[in-house]
Design a protein around this motif. Structure first.
Motif, PDB file in Angstrom:
ATOM      1  N   VAL A  45       2.236  -0.943  -6.911  1.00 23.16           N
ATOM      2  CA  VAL A  45       2.793  -0.075  -5.870  1.00 23.16           C
ATOM      3  C   VAL A  45       2.454  -0.715  -4.531  1.00 23.16           C
ATOM      4  O   VAL A  45       1.282  -0.967  -4.246  1.00 23.16           O
ATOM      5  N   LEU A  46       3.472  -1.014  -3.731  1.00 23.55           N
ATOM      6  CA  LEU A  46       3.253  -1.501  -2.367  1.00 23.55           C
ATOM      7  C   LEU A  46       3.457  -0.320  -1.429  1.00 23.55           C
ATOM      8  O   LEU A  46       4.503   0.332  -1.460  1.00 23.55           O
ATOM      9  N   MET A  47       2.458  -0.042  -0.580  1.00 27.83           N
ATOM     10  CA  MET A  47       2.474   1.166   0.244  1.00 27.83           C
ATOM     11  C   MET A  47       2.282   0.827   1.719  1.00 27.83           C
ATOM     12  O   MET A  47       1.249   0.271   2.106  1.00 27.83           O
ATOM     13  N   ASP A  48       3.269   1.181   2.532  1.00 28.74           N
ATOM     14  CA  ASP A  48       3.136   1.058   3.977  1.00 28.74           C
ATOM     15  C   ASP A  48       2.363   2.263   4.503  1.00 28.74           C
ATOM     16  O   ASP A  48       2.287   3.294   3.837  1.00 28.74           O
ATOM     17  N   GLY A  73      -3.510   3.402 -13.968  1.00 29.46           N
ATOM     18  CA  GLY A  73      -2.165   3.350 -13.394  1.00 29.46           C
ATOM     19  C   GLY A  73      -1.909   2.015 -12.737  1.00 29.46           C
ATOM     20  O   GLY A  73      -2.591   1.027 -12.996  1.00 29.46           O
ATOM     21  N   ALA A  74      -0.932   1.998 -11.870  1.00 29.49           N
ATOM     22  CA  ALA A  74      -0.510   0.781 -11.192  1.00 29.49           C
ATOM     23  C   ALA A  74      -1.542   0.318 -10.170  1.00 29.49           C
ATOM     24  O   ALA A  74      -2.305   1.103  -9.635  1.00 29.49           O
ATOM     25  N   ARG A  75      -1.513  -0.959  -9.912  1.00 30.05           N
ATOM     26  CA  ARG A  75      -2.305  -1.543  -8.825  1.00 30.05           C
ATOM     27  C   ARG A  75      -1.643  -1.105  -7.519  1.00 30.05           C
ATOM     28  O   ARG A  75      -0.437  -1.266  -7.349  1.00 30.05           O
ATOM     29  N   ILE A  76      -2.421  -0.557  -6.581  1.00 25.98           N
ATOM     30  CA  ILE A  76      -1.886  -0.087  -5.307  1.00 25.98           C
ATOM     31  C   ILE A  76      -2.285  -1.067  -4.208  1.00 25.98           C
ATOM     32  O   ILE A  76      -3.465  -1.383  -4.048  1.00 25.98           O
ATOM     33  N   VAL A  77      -1.280  -1.533  -3.465  1.00 26.73           N
ATOM     34  CA  VAL A  77      -1.509  -2.533  -2.429  1.00 26.73           C
ATOM     35  C   VAL A  77      -0.992  -2.009  -1.090  1.00 26.73           C
ATOM     36  O   VAL A  77       0.177  -1.655  -0.961  1.00 26.73           O
ATOM     37  N   MET A  89      -6.101   2.492   4.359  1.00 22.17           N
ATOM     38  CA  MET A  89      -5.536   2.660   3.015  1.00 22.17           C
ATOM     39  C   MET A  89      -6.478   2.120   1.944  1.00 22.17           C
ATOM     40  O   MET A  89      -6.566   2.683   0.856  1.00 22.17           O
ATOM     41  N   LEU A  90      -7.211   1.061   2.254  1.00 18.82           N
ATOM     42  CA  LEU A  90      -8.235   0.583   1.312  1.00 18.82           C
ATOM     43  C   LEU A  90      -9.307   1.651   1.118  1.00 18.82           C
ATOM     44  O   LEU A  90      -9.735   1.923  -0.012  1.00 18.82           O
ATOM     45  N   ALA A  91      -9.712   2.285   2.206  1.00 16.29           N
ATOM     46  CA  ALA A  91     -10.718   3.352   2.120  1.00 16.29           C
ATOM     47  C   ALA A  91     -10.189   4.553   1.335  1.00 16.29           C
ATOM     48  O   ALA A  91     -10.959   5.266   0.679  1.00 16.29           O
ATOM     49  N   ASP A  95      -6.127  -0.882  -3.932  1.00 13.54           N
ATOM     50  CA  ASP A  95      -6.848  -1.973  -4.605  1.00 13.54           C
ATOM     51  C   ASP A  95      -6.887  -3.244  -3.771  1.00 13.54           C
ATOM     52  O   ASP A  95      -7.767  -4.078  -3.960  1.00 13.54           O
ATOM     53  N   ASP A  96      -5.931  -3.387  -2.880  1.00  9.47           N
ATOM     54  CA  ASP A  96      -5.803  -4.617  -2.107  1.00  9.47           C
ATOM     55  C   ASP A  96      -4.991  -4.302  -0.855  1.00  9.47           C
ATOM     56  O   ASP A  96      -4.358  -3.249  -0.773  1.00  9.47           O
ATOM     57  N   ALA A  97      -4.998  -5.216   0.102  1.00  8.72           N
ATOM     58  CA  ALA A  97      -4.208  -5.074   1.327  1.00  8.72           C
ATOM     59  C   ALA A  97      -3.605  -6.423   1.687  1.00  8.72           C
ATOM     60  O   ALA A  97      -4.286  -7.448   1.585  1.00  8.72           O
ATOM     61  N   VAL A  98      -2.338  -6.393   2.091  1.00  5.95           N
ATOM     62  CA  VAL A  98      -1.616  -7.607   2.435  1.00  5.95           C
ATOM     63  C   VAL A  98      -0.764  -7.321   3.671  1.00  5.95           C
ATOM     64  O   VAL A  98      -0.047  -6.320   3.695  1.00  5.95           O
ATOM     65  N   PRO A  99      -0.821  -8.184   4.673  1.00  7.26           N
ATOM     66  CA  PRO A  99       0.088  -8.000   5.814  1.00  7.26           C
ATOM     67  C   PRO A  99       1.536  -8.131   5.332  1.00  7.26           C
ATOM     68  O   PRO A  99       1.821  -8.887   4.396  1.00  7.26           O
TER      69      PRO A  99
END
Length: 116
Positions: A45-48, A73-77, A89-91, A95-99
Motif C-alpha cells: 500500500v502506497l499512502m500519501d 497484511g500489506a506492507r504500508i509505505v 506516517m512512519l510513527a 513500514d517504510d517511507a519513500v519520497p
C-alpha cells in the motif's frame, strides 16, 4: 505484485509509475482505505499524507494497522514529498517511507525481490 496507491496527485500521472510485474490500482483518497485493502488484498500500500479527503494518510495508516496488524497484511509505505509527513506516517505505523520522486525506483526494486 499487487500495489494500491492512495494519492490524489499520482492518480493523474499513473502511467509514469508503471513497472513490469507490478499491478497498480490508484485511489484518489484514503477515506475507505480499510475497505479497499480488504477487497484488493495488495502486497503493498502506497499512502500519501495530504489528499482531498477527510482522512489524512496518517489517519488511514492507523486504521489499516488496527484492521491489519504488521505481518498480517500489506506492507504500508508512506510516499509524501514532505519528509515530516513521511515521519508522521512512519510513527502511525507505516513500514517504510519513500519520497514521491523515488516511487518508481522503489517499486522496481520490490518487484525484482518479489519476482513475477
Amino acid at each position: 505484485m499487487k500495489v494500491v496507491v492512495f494519492d490524489d496527485v499520482l492518480i493523474r500521472r499513473a502511467r509514469e509509475y508503471e513497472v513490469p510485474n507490478v499491478n497498480l490500482r490508484f485511489f484518489a483518497h484514503a477515506d475507505d482505505a480499510v475497505a479497499v485493502v480488504g477487497r484488493e488484498r495488495p502486497d503493498v500500500v502506497l499512502m500519501d499524507y495530504a489528499m482531498d479527503a477527510h482522512a489524512s494518510g496518517e489517519d488511514a495508516i492507523r486504521a489499516l494497522r488496527a484492521a491489519f496488524p504488521r505481518g498480517a497484511g500489506a506492507r504500508i509505505v508512506a510516499i509524501s514529498s514532505d519528509e515530516h509527513s513521511n515521519e508522521r506516517m512512519l510513527a502511525a505505523g507505516a513500514d517504510d517511507a519513500v519520497p514521491k520522486s523515488h516511487v518508481k525506483g522503489y517499486l522496481s526494486r520490490l518487484s525484482k525481490l518479489k519476482g513475477p
